[in-house]
Design a protein around this motif. Structure first.
Motif, short mmCIF file in Angstrom:
data_model
loop_
_atom_site.label_atom_id
_atom_site.label_comp_id
_atom_site.label_asym_id
_atom_site.label_seq_id
_atom_site.Cartn_x
_atom_site.Cartn_y
_atom_site.Cartn_z
N HIS A 189 0.81 -1.22 0.00
CA HIS A 189 0.00 0.00 0.00
C HIS A 189 0.85 1.28 0.00
O HIS A 189 0.36 2.32 -0.40
CB HIS A 189 -0.95 0.01 1.20
N ASP A 190 2.10 1.20 0.45
CA ASP A 190 2.97 2.38 0.41
C ASP A 190 3.47 2.66 -1.01
O ASP A 190 3.81 3.79 -1.33
CB ASP A 190 4.17 2.22 1.34
N ASN A 207 1.81 1.20 -4.06
CA ASN A 207 0.67 1.23 -4.98
C ASN A 207 -0.55 1.82 -4.28
O ASN A 207 -1.16 1.18 -3.44
CB ASN A 207 0.37 -0.19 -5.48
N PRO A 208 -0.94 3.04 -4.63
CA PRO A 208 -2.07 3.67 -3.97
C PRO A 208 -3.43 3.12 -4.41
O PRO A 208 -4.45 3.44 -3.80
CB PRO A 208 -1.94 5.14 -4.36
N CYS A 209 -3.46 2.30 -5.44
CA CYS A 209 -4.73 1.84 -5.99
C CYS A 209 -4.94 0.33 -5.82
O CYS A 209 -5.57 -0.31 -6.66
CB CYS A 209 -4.81 2.22 -7.47
N CYS A 252 -8.08 6.58 -10.34
CA CYS A 252 -7.18 6.49 -9.19
C CYS A 252 -5.74 6.64 -9.63
O CYS A 252 -4.98 7.43 -9.06
CB CYS A 252 -7.39 5.16 -8.47
N TRP A 254 -3.22 9.86 -8.57
CA TRP A 254 -1.96 9.72 -7.83
C TRP A 254 -0.74 10.00 -8.70
O TRP A 254 0.27 10.48 -8.21
CB TRP A 254 -1.88 8.36 -7.15
N MET A 269 5.98 9.78 -4.12
CA MET A 269 4.67 9.22 -3.80
C MET A 269 4.47 9.29 -2.30
O MET A 269 5.28 8.78 -1.55
CB MET A 269 4.57 7.76 -4.27
N ALA A 272 1.24 5.61 2.52
CA ALA A 272 -0.16 5.22 2.65
C ALA A 272 -0.86 6.08 3.70
O ALA A 272 -2.01 6.51 3.52
CB ALA A 272 -0.27 3.74 2.99
N ARG A 310 -1.42 9.56 2.28
CA ARG A 310 -2.50 9.53 1.27
C ARG A 310 -3.87 9.44 1.94
O ARG A 310 -4.82 10.09 1.50
CB ARG A 310 -2.30 8.35 0.31
N LYS A 311 -3.95 8.66 3.00
CA LYS A 311 -5.23 8.53 3.72
C LYS A 311 -5.66 9.88 4.27
O LYS A 311 -6.82 10.27 4.13
CB LYS A 311 -5.08 7.51 4.84
#
Length: 108
Positions: free
Chosen positions: A35-36, A38-40, A71, A75, A91, A94, A97-98
């Motif tokens: 998740h860190d 790939n945001p999707c 998505c 990003w 990037m 996670a 991004r949240k």
């Protein structure tokens, strides 16, 4: 009907390539599930599940594909903006991004 091969492992049951244990996944595949990096991940999983549930009829999953594409675009744009501004890492994590999504509402 879906047929899966069952091969016992020392700690569980192997049910096909989609259910491989993390230690047996390639490094690239592990990164795609991170998740860190790939945001999707959620959108990817949703579109794959739709394809599985609809016997790989792409016409039934168009909404999921569009959500995934939105998505990725969102990003990517964030990453490019951070790169232009000299922000590292390019990037957001996670957790970052949240927080960003909570403050904006989910834009995609």
């Amino acid at each position: 009907m879906r047929v899966t091969a069952v091969v016992p492992f020392s700690t569980g049951v192997y049910q096909g390539p989609r259910y491989e244990r993390l230690s047996r996944m390639s490094r690239h595949a592990q990164q795609l599930r991170d998740h860190d990096i790939n945001p999707c991940v959620a959108e990817t999983d949703a579109s794959r599940k739709c394809m599985d549930d609809n016997n790989y009829n792409k016409d039934m999953c168009t909404a999921y594909f569009l959500k995934y594409k939105s998505c990725r675009k969102f990003w990517h744009d964030i990453m490019m903006q951070r790169r232009r501004n000299g922000v590292k890492p390019e990037m957001p994590s996670a957790e970052e991004r949240k927080k960003l999504l909570e403050s904006m509402g989910k834009p995609y």
